[in-house]
Design an enzyme around this catalytic site. Structure first.
Site, short mmCIF file in Angstrom:
data_model
loop_
_atom_site.label_atom_id
_atom_site.label_comp_id
_atom_site.label_asym_id
_atom_site.label_seq_id
_atom_site.Cartn_x
_atom_site.Cartn_y
_atom_site.Cartn_z
CE LYS A 41 0.79 1.31 4.59
NZ LYS A 41 1.69 2.42 5.10
CG ASP B 197 -0.84 -0.21 8.43
OD1 ASP B 197 -1.48 0.81 9.07
OD2 ASP B 197 0.47 0.13 8.25
#
Length: 286
Positions: free
Chosen positions: A13, A141
């Site tokens: 990401k 996350d």
């Protein structure tokens, strides 16, 4: 019963922006960010074992198996399986393509892919929401990678809303340093009072929106990050992802990325990636 799942992607990401808006009483920082999935990441391979062992068959320098998020994720799901009267095990191999301490979410993504794949192989039947709750126990996350699509994140990063992001290509530079996240968040120089934004603010502006509040701290502590940002800013809105160390710049066309990639100084590893809208394994959870 399916007993193997090979070539399972664990995509990286990028944080298109990352604002620190406050701090909780327990010390966790309150964040706002847009998490963007890209088409580069680690690859994992899973096989079911009948002896209940969780075995990582890949040696990773500096990451003992017992502290690896992949192994911890498997054991966490195994605890859920045992509640159903099952004692499944797994062999797990990891092809590591993302750098450690890069701000790309590599370890968190590996953990999420592990939960998705083993939930399928072990037939534990946990929903996406249940997997996300497990993932949060591993790190802030991890829920994003289980959420399955690009997201506007708040809280400590676990409160997620789907968001549409621009179609982009990215040039990513690895400055050659590994950044300990805790060192950045504990810095006295860190801005912790950025004014909160709304998802609609990002949706209207998108390109060049916001900043990364962690960037100043990381760049001061690790000069190679500052050097990479300065070089890449010649070509656009270069910024750091996560707590570093990787630095990225968005481009509209692949040819633009290729042209810049050809000129990256040799001291840095650099690569291109395409924005993707959904996690490749999102179909494994409902």
């Amino acid at each position: 019963m399916v007993r193997t799942l090979n070539n399972c992607p664990a995509p990286a990401k990028l944080n298109l922006f990352l604002h620190v808006t406050g701090r909780r009483a327990d010390g966790y920082h309150l964040l706002q960010s847009v998490f963007q999935l890209i088409d580069r990441g680690d690859v994992l391979h899973f096989s079911v074992r009948d002896d209940g062992l969780i075995h990582r068959s890949t040696e990773l320098a500096g990451v003992p198996a017992d502290s690896d998020l992949v192994v911890r994720a498997a054991r966490l799901l195994q605890t859920e399986a045992k509640k159903q009267g099952k004692t499944p095990g797994a062999d797990i191999a990891i092809e590591k393509k993302l750098p450690m301490g890069g701000g790309l979410g590599g370890g968190s993504s590996d953990a999420a892919t592990t939960l998705l794949a083993l939930n399928h192989l072990w037939q534990t039947g946990l929903t996406r929401a249940e997997l996300m709750a497990l993932g949060l126990q591993l790190g802030a996350d991890v829920p994003f990678f289980l959420f399955g699509q690009n997201a506007f994140a708040e809280g400590i990063g676990e409160a997620l809303m789907a968001v549409k992001t621009p179609e982009s290509w990215f040039l990513v530079i690895e400055p050659g340093v590994s950044v300990p996240t805790q060192q950045i968040f504990s810095s006295l120089e860190l801005t912790r009072d950025t004014k909160p934004v709304k998802i609609s603010d990002f949706s209207r502006a998108q390109e060049s929106f916001g900043k990364n509040d962690l960037q100043v701290v990381a760049a001061n502590l690790f000069p190679p990050i500052a050097d990479a940002i300065k070089w890449l800013q010649q070509f656009g809105d270069a910024r750091m992802t996560g707590s570093g160390a990787c630095v990225f710049c968005p481009f509209k066309e692949e040819q633009q990325v290729d042209a810049v990639l050809a000129t990256v100084p040799q001291q840095w590893k650099a690569w291109k990636a395409k924005a993707i809208t959904h996690h490749p394994l999102a179909y494994l959870a409902t």
